[in-house]
Every structure is written in C-alpha cells, then in structure tokens.
Scaffold this active site. Sequence first.
Site, PDB file in Angstrom:
ATOM      1  N   CYS A 160      -0.033   3.935   2.644  1.00 54.91           N
ATOM      2  CA  CYS A 160       0.344   3.438   3.977  1.00 54.91           C
ATOM      3  C   CYS A 160       1.790   3.811   4.304  1.00 54.91           C
ATOM      4  O   CYS A 160       2.121   4.125   5.464  1.00 54.91           O
ATOM      5  CB  CYS A 160       0.206   1.925   4.053  1.00 54.91           C
ATOM      6  SG  CYS A 160      -1.482   1.310   3.838  1.00 54.91           S
TER       7      CYS A 160
ATOM      8  N   CYS B  21       0.830  -1.209   0.000  1.00 52.02           N
ATOM      9  CA  CYS B  21       0.000   0.000   0.000  1.00 52.02           C
ATOM     10  C   CYS B  21       0.862   1.255   0.000  1.00 52.02           C
ATOM     11  O   CYS B  21       1.547   1.551   0.984  1.00 52.02           O
ATOM     12  CB  CYS B  21      -0.919  -0.023   1.210  1.00 52.02           C
ATOM     13  SG  CYS B  21      -1.784   1.528   1.530  1.00 52.02           S
TER      14      CYS B  21
END
Length: 316
Positions: A56, A53
């Site tokens: 993230c 991600c």
Amino acid sequence: MLFGSSKDAQKNDAATAAAPDAIFDVGTEDFEANVMRASMDTPIIVDFWAPWCGPCKQLGPALEQAVTATKGVVRMAKVNIDEHPELAQAMRVQSIPTVFAFFGGQPITGFTGNRPASDLKKLMDQLVQLARESKPDAVNIPETLDAANQALADNNPTQAQVLYSTVLEEDENNVAAFIGLVRAFIADGDVDTAAGMIENAPETIAKNSQFSAAITAVELAQQAAQAGPDNGTGDLAKAIEREPDNHAARFDYAMALFAAGEREEAMNQLLESIRRDRAWEDEKARKQLLQFFDAIGPADKAVGTARRQLSSILFS
C-alpha cells in the site's frame, strides 16, 4: 444505508456531493456522498489500504501522482480499512491494496495488488476519456488556456478575458486562468477590476505560490496609473545618454517606460544596467526585471527574449 440510494437520487445530489480536493480520505459516513454521488460526474479512484500494508505504501503515492497528473479530471478517495472495516466488507475487499474506479455512481473496474506506473497512467487515460465523452460540451481547459495566453500575447485582451473567464466557469480555482484574467484586465486598462480580483480572490487561489505574480502585476499597473503619461522619460533618457553608468537614472527610466506602456524597452534598460553592473544596489535591476516578468506574464514573447538575455548576461 450504505449503497442504498437509487441512481436518480445520486444524479440529483451529484452537484453538491463532490469532494473539494482531488485526493481525500473517506469513511463510512461520507462514502455515499463523496464517492458514489460525486462519481456521477467525476471519475473517482478508491484506494483501500492500511498503515501496516507494505505494498500500500508503494501503490498509494504512485496512484496519487497519476491522479494529480489528470489535473482534477479524476479524483481519489482513500479508505483506511482499519478505521472503516465495514466499507471493505461492503465492497468485498479480501486483500489490500485494492483499488476501484467509480464512475456514474458505481464501480466500473478495479484491481488488487501493486501496479507499475504505466498501468496506472493507462487507467487514468481511460477515465479521462470517459469523463470527456460524458461531457461533450465541456471546456478543454489546457487548450482554452493556450488560446487565452496567445490572445493576450497578441494584444487582444478582450478575447483573452472571455477565454480565461470560460476556464474559471469550469474550474473556479484555476490559478493560471485567474492570474491570466488579472493580466488581461490590466492590459485592457481596467486596473480597478484587476485590483478587485486580487482583493476578493478565492482562498485556494490566494494561497497558491503563483498568486504573488498577480499581486505584482496589479501593483506595477497602479504605479503606472499614478505616474501618468508625462512621467519625465525624455529627461531621464538624456541623463543616461550623458552618463551611461548612472544606474539610478537608468532604473528610474526603466520604471517610467514601464508606466508609459513601453514594457519591452523598460526591460531592455534594466538588462543594460545588469550588463554594466549586475551587483548595483544589491542587484536591484535584476530583482526589478524579475518583477516585470511576473507582471507581464510568461506568454509574452518579449519576456521570453528578455529571460534568455538575462541568462546570457548572468552566466557569461
């Protein structure tokens, strides 16, 4: 069962459930203990993320920085959803990054996607305020440390001991309070107790880079105790009066003065040696002066003055 404990059970177990670190990984097996139960007393940010991600990777470090800035008031649990998909399902996480703030054993707020640093700070401020309101009698660690440092600077080691000990009762791994307490015992003439603290220091404190300052303080105090009050300061003073550039005599004079409790004059003598020949014996006087700074502590006004004088000499 995940999320299956009652609130009463969470309260009973909260004291023993807190994770040891401010930022830690959590999974299915320990989520209930290290997040739900631990959050009865401490706000805990839960970051659901995955290695693939992109957002993230941006949010995670920013969150960690914001949590670290609270100095232990808020903690952060990280959940890798690839490794613990059942946690994401239980919390109905549909996209990542997703963040929840737990307090009182349950999620109280949350958000999805990235957020600017200002929003993260605002969230942390709110959580810190909640934590303080839930513990009206809790010690304000920064204020207590300031008061302890001031007491030590004002030559009131007994009061400093009480204040540093109060902080350590609240946070046993507070390095500043531990080192301050060591210095307070030394200032009170109790070198043995200070040495005992060094020998039995908690592992977290002993590994801290600042711990060497406490070791230096004890070693110099022990040297001073061995030297005793009659340590030849008069003869050494006469020697450097006759030979101002006798750096060995001036160095010994500074050490003798420090042993006799005349710390400010000891620093002045080393400063004079540096002023005359900073390179003498591989900057021996400067290195010893830095040890004096560590031993006395940054709260002492004489240390601040000596530091400014040293900078003036070195960069003139």
